[in-house]
Scaffold this motif. Structure first.
Motif, PDB file in Angstrom:
ATOM      1  N   SER A 208       0.554  -1.118  -0.178  1.00  0.00           N
ATOM      2  CA  SER A 208       0.307   0.393   0.224  1.00  0.00           C
ATOM      3  C   SER A 208       0.852   1.132   0.409  1.00  0.00           C
ATOM      4  O   SER A 208       0.956   2.251  -1.076  1.00  0.00           O
ATOM      5  CB  SER A 208      -1.365   0.237   1.405  1.00  0.00           C
ATOM      6  N   GLY A 209       1.843   1.344   0.778  1.00  0.00           N
ATOM      7  CA  GLY A 209       2.357   2.284   0.714  1.00  0.00           C
ATOM      8  C   GLY A 209       3.378   2.226  -1.065  1.00  0.00           C
ATOM      9  O   GLY A 209       3.678   3.895  -1.075  1.00  0.00           O
ATOM     10  N   LEU A 210       3.478   1.225  -1.552  1.00  0.00           N
ATOM     11  CA  LEU A 210       4.829   1.278  -1.897  1.00  0.00           C
ATOM     12  C   LEU A 210       3.818   1.834  -3.422  1.00  0.00           C
ATOM     13  O   LEU A 210       4.219   2.808  -5.076  1.00  0.00           O
ATOM     14  CB  LEU A 210       4.976  -0.229  -2.543  1.00  0.00           C
ATOM     15  N   GLU A 211       2.139   1.529  -3.837  1.00  0.00           N
ATOM     16  CA  GLU A 211       1.345   2.105  -4.150  1.00  0.00           C
ATOM     17  C   GLU A 211       1.010   4.230  -3.984  1.00  0.00           C
ATOM     18  O   GLU A 211       1.114   4.524  -5.093  1.00  0.00           O
ATOM     19  CB  GLU A 211      -0.317   1.981  -4.021  1.00  0.00           C
ATOM     20  N   MET A 212       0.609   4.779  -2.818  1.00  0.00           N
ATOM     21  CA  MET A 212       0.856   5.787  -2.624  1.00  0.00           C
ATOM     22  C   MET A 212       2.381   6.128  -3.258  1.00  0.00           C
ATOM     23  O   MET A 212       1.712   7.282  -4.069  1.00  0.00           O
ATOM     24  CB  MET A 212       1.196   6.015  -0.586  1.00  0.00           C
ATOM     25  N   ALA A 213       3.672   6.219  -3.675  1.00  0.00           N
ATOM     26  CA  ALA A 213       4.640   5.654  -3.808  1.00  0.00           C
ATOM     27  C   ALA A 213       4.539   6.223  -4.689  1.00  0.00           C
ATOM     28  O   ALA A 213       4.894   7.594  -5.956  1.00  0.00           O
ATOM     29  CB  ALA A 213       6.042   5.174  -3.572  1.00  0.00           C
ATOM     30  N   GLN A 214       4.002   5.540  -5.734  1.00  0.00           N
ATOM     31  CA  GLN A 214       3.774   5.699  -7.459  1.00  0.00           C
ATOM     32  C   GLN A 214       2.535   6.154  -7.895  1.00  0.00           C
ATOM     33  O   GLN A 214       2.661   7.273  -8.739  1.00  0.00           O
ATOM     34  CB  GLN A 214       3.266   4.420  -8.067  1.00  0.00           C
ATOM     35  N   ASN A 215       1.632   6.787  -7.223  1.00  0.00           N
ATOM     36  CA  ASN A 215       0.400   7.450  -6.845  1.00  0.00           C
ATOM     37  C   ASN A 215       1.137   9.236  -6.961  1.00  0.00           C
ATOM     38  O   ASN A 215       0.866   9.776  -8.301  1.00  0.00           O
ATOM     39  CB  ASN A 215      -0.624   7.582  -5.979  1.00  0.00           C
ATOM     40  N   SER A 216       2.246   9.100  -5.909  1.00  0.00           N
ATOM     41  CA  SER A 216       2.753  10.285  -6.116  1.00  0.00           C
ATOM     42  C   SER A 216       3.312  10.921  -7.382  1.00  0.00           C
ATOM     43  O   SER A 216       3.895  12.168  -7.324  1.00  0.00           O
ATOM     44  CB  SER A 216       3.334  10.612  -4.548  1.00  0.00           C
TER      45      SER A 216
ATOM     46  N   THR B  81       3.434   3.493 -13.081  1.00  0.00           N
ATOM     47  CA  THR B  81       3.136   1.933 -12.758  1.00  0.00           C
ATOM     48  C   THR B  81       4.490   1.236 -12.708  1.00  0.00           C
ATOM     49  O   THR B  81       5.283   1.803 -13.736  1.00  0.00           O
ATOM     50  CB  THR B  81       2.168   1.546 -13.422  1.00  0.00           C
ATOM     51  N   TRP B  82       4.833   0.683 -11.560  1.00  0.00           N
ATOM     52  CA  TRP B  82       6.034  -0.752 -10.890  1.00  0.00           C
ATOM     53  C   TRP B  82       5.597  -1.340 -11.911  1.00  0.00           C
ATOM     54  O   TRP B  82       4.516  -1.789 -12.074  1.00  0.00           O
ATOM     55  CB  TRP B  82       6.771  -0.129 -10.032  1.00  0.00           C
ATOM     56  N   THR B  83       6.457  -2.082 -12.938  1.00  0.00           N
ATOM     57  CA  THR B  83       5.930  -3.621 -12.906  1.00  0.00           C
ATOM     58  C   THR B  83       6.162  -4.336 -11.465  1.00  0.00           C
ATOM     59  O   THR B  83       6.913  -3.897 -10.973  1.00  0.00           O
ATOM     60  CB  THR B  83       7.544  -4.126 -13.686  1.00  0.00           C
ATOM     61  N   GLU B  84       5.431  -5.513 -11.888  1.00  0.00           N
ATOM     62  CA  GLU B  84       5.073  -6.556 -11.040  1.00  0.00           C
ATOM     63  C   GLU B  84       6.593  -7.064 -10.156  1.00  0.00           C
ATOM     64  O   GLU B  84       6.812  -7.623  -9.390  1.00  0.00           O
ATOM     65  CB  GLU B  84       4.677  -7.684 -11.640  1.00  0.00           C
ATOM     66  N   LYS B  85       7.845  -7.599 -10.949  1.00  0.00           N
ATOM     67  CA  LYS B  85       8.774  -7.777 -10.123  1.00  0.00           C
ATOM     68  C   LYS B  85       9.382  -6.997  -9.928  1.00  0.00           C
ATOM     69  O   LYS B  85      10.467  -6.995  -8.613  1.00  0.00           O
ATOM     70  CB  LYS B  85       9.882  -7.953 -11.750  1.00  0.00           C
ATOM     71  N   GLU B  86       9.321  -5.302  -9.871  1.00  0.00           N
ATOM     72  CA  GLU B  86       9.263  -3.997  -9.550  1.00  0.00           C
ATOM     73  C   GLU B  86       8.943  -4.366  -7.825  1.00  0.00           C
ATOM     74  O   GLU B  86       9.765  -4.296  -6.965  1.00  0.00           O
ATOM     75  CB  GLU B  86       9.364  -2.997 -10.075  1.00  0.00           C
ATOM     76  N   VAL B  87       7.604  -4.325  -8.093  1.00  0.00           N
ATOM     77  CA  VAL B  87       7.125  -4.183  -6.564  1.00  0.00           C
ATOM     78  C   VAL B  87       7.156  -4.932  -5.501  1.00  0.00           C
ATOM     79  O   VAL B  87       7.274  -5.507  -4.589  1.00  0.00           O
ATOM     80  CB  VAL B  87       5.072  -4.560  -6.854  1.00  0.00           C
ATOM     81  N   ASP B  88       7.391  -6.966  -6.999  1.00  0.00           N
ATOM     82  CA  ASP B  88       7.796  -7.953  -6.095  1.00  0.00           C
ATOM     83  C   ASP B  88       9.015  -8.009  -4.955  1.00  0.00           C
ATOM     84  O   ASP B  88       8.992  -8.324  -4.065  1.00  0.00           O
ATOM     85  CB  ASP B  88       7.679  -9.220  -6.445  1.00  0.00           C
ATOM     86  N   ASP B  89       9.904  -7.775  -5.748  1.00  0.00           N
ATOM     87  CA  ASP B  89      11.684  -7.658  -5.457  1.00  0.00           C
ATOM     88  C   ASP B  89      11.896  -5.616  -4.056  1.00  0.00           C
ATOM     89  O   ASP B  89      12.012  -6.721  -3.132  1.00  0.00           O
ATOM     90  CB  ASP B  89      12.187  -6.557  -6.888  1.00  0.00           C
TER      91      ASP B  89
END
Length: 452
Positions: free
Chosen positions: A377-385, A389-397
């Protein structure tokens, strides 16, 4: 708290944290932190409001809405919204209090909060849920924002409810901003968000097993409770890593595989489809592949298991169930749910941890083990700011790194502040509590929220 109405869930969460701080050397080395504990245990703000809406028969209905904005020293309030008939202020204060320290363990800039309503989505039509969500957000929208308070989903609040509430916020405030997380991928959501709590839980357990010299999840028997997002994705990740998943459950009962049986990804997918339709596990056509235990949790029915992952709701492993798990050789108990074990169960696991060295039962609290959901959720906030949109691998890593950091924070803090014998596994509950608490307390002191 003697002058206040009884709040058993919140009092349990407070005492669990306070007792581990007392039993460590933290207050001896830093007695001023007692003042910080006194301050941090009171929410900065509690909002309670009326929600009126109309059912499909045109009848006015009314529910209670809440938002506990507990602590913002590390960032905007962050925590889910729960729609369930059991919701009350005690449950939301317990969840918000846990959320403060859970969010601290992610290393991201997020404070702690929680909210919801005693509205029950079960048995309601899509139109009724839409009207309720819009009425709920009309009031809540006054008090939240991308830099103020960013709610997410929880029990009873999935992508559908988030969508209805986001639309209501956008219309009420005339802003498109990252005010909610768990949004649809087509409108500023993040990949891996639905999977994050379950995946993160399993990544955390892998670190526990490796540190304890127990190898990996490959070949381990895993018991899981719940059948929502957390349980589903924890089960799928366990299966992917070579484990055998032997149970799932819901509020009506448990499905348990026989000794030579297991859940497959196809079984999990079929159950996920049922849960999307808000149907019980009794509607799952399992023939003779599983045994159903009506009105029971899985723990006393699963036989020998290596890993237990309570992933449904609070207090779902009690002392008797904990004793059965220990007798059946469990190595790791990690909470996918918040406060998934009673205090008596935790005390039993912690006592066992001190007995058998590296082969002891090792317990991980939800504020550490299930922090992957709020982390993404925090990473979603960062992407929104950033409007990215990050890739699936970027978020999973990034999720894997956060879970490793949360594990190491609890481990190393326990080694620093909690006395232990040679060869004894560190207390992850004490270490995680202290690590999260110290980070929040120091930020509060820097900002003048307390002084000594």
């Amino acid at each position: 708290m003697s002058n206040l109405a009884s709040e058993p869930e919140f009092e349990q969460a407070y005492k669990e944290l306070a007792s581990t701080l007392e039993d460590s050397t933290l207050f001896k080395e830093h007695p001023e932190y007692r003042t910080a504990l006194e301050v941090v245990s009171i929410p900065e703000r509690v909002l309670q409001f009326r929600v009126t809406w109309e059912d499909d028969k045109g009848v006015l209905r009314v529910n209670r809405g809440y938002r506990v904005q507990f602590n913002s020293a590390l960032g905007p309030y962050k925590g889910g919204l729960r729609f369930h008939p059991t919701v009350n202020l005690s449950i939301l204060k317990f969840l918000g209090f846990e959320q403060i320290f859970k969010n601290a363990l992610t290393g991201l800039s997020m404070g702690g909060g929680k909210g919801g309503s005693d509205f029950d989505p079960k048995g309601k039509s899509d139109n009724e849920i839409r009207r309720f969500c819009q009425a709920f957000m009309r009031e809540l929208s006054r008090h939240i924002g991308a830099d103020t308070d960013v709610p997410a989903g929880d029990i009873g609040v999935s992508g559908r409810e988030i969508g209805y509430m986001f639309g209501a916020y956008r219309q009420a405030r005339n802003r498109f901003e990252g005010v909610l997380t768990g949004k649809g991928l087509g409108w500023a959501g993040s990949l891996i968000r639905p999977e994050a709590t379950g995946y993160g839980l399993v990544y955390y357990v892998e670190h526990m097993l490796q540190h304890a010299g127990q190898g990996s999840l490959a070949g381990k028997r895993v018991a899981i409770s719940g059948s929502g997002n957390v349980a589903q994705y924890a089960a799928l990740k366990c299966i992917e890593l070579g484990a055998t998943v032997v149970s799932l459950s819901d509020s009506k009962g448990s499905l348990v595989a026989p000794e030579d049986g297991a859940f497959t990804p196809e079984h999990i997918t079929a159950i996920a489809d049922l849960k999307t339709q808000r149907r019980p596990l009794t509607d799952f056509h399992y023939a003779d592949k599983f045994k159903y235990y009506h009105g029971a949790r899985p723990w006393v029915h699963v036989g020998k298991v290596d890993v237990a992952l309570p992933s449904a709701t609070q207090n779902e492993i009690n002392k008797a169930e904990a004793e059965t798990l220990v007798a059946n050789g469990v190595l790791v108990v990690a909470e996918g749910s918040n406060m998934g074990c009673t205090q008596e169960a935790i005390d039993l696991f912690e006592a066992q941890r001190k007995v058998n060295g590296q082969k002891s039962v090792w317990y991980a609290p939800g504020k550490a083990a299930n922090c992957g959901g709020v982390a993404v959720s925090g990473l979603e906030m960062a992407q929104n700011s950033q409007r990215l949109t990050w890739t699936e691998k970027e978020v999973d890593d990034k999720l894997k790194c956060i879970m490793k950091s949360a594990f190491l924070a609890g481990l190393e803090t326990a080694q620093k502040y909690v006395a232990s014998k040679e060869g004894e596994l560190p207390s992850l509950v004490a270490g995680s509590n202290i690590a999260g608490f110290v980070k929040v307390a120091e930020a509060m002191r820097d900002q003048g929220d307390w002084w000594a």
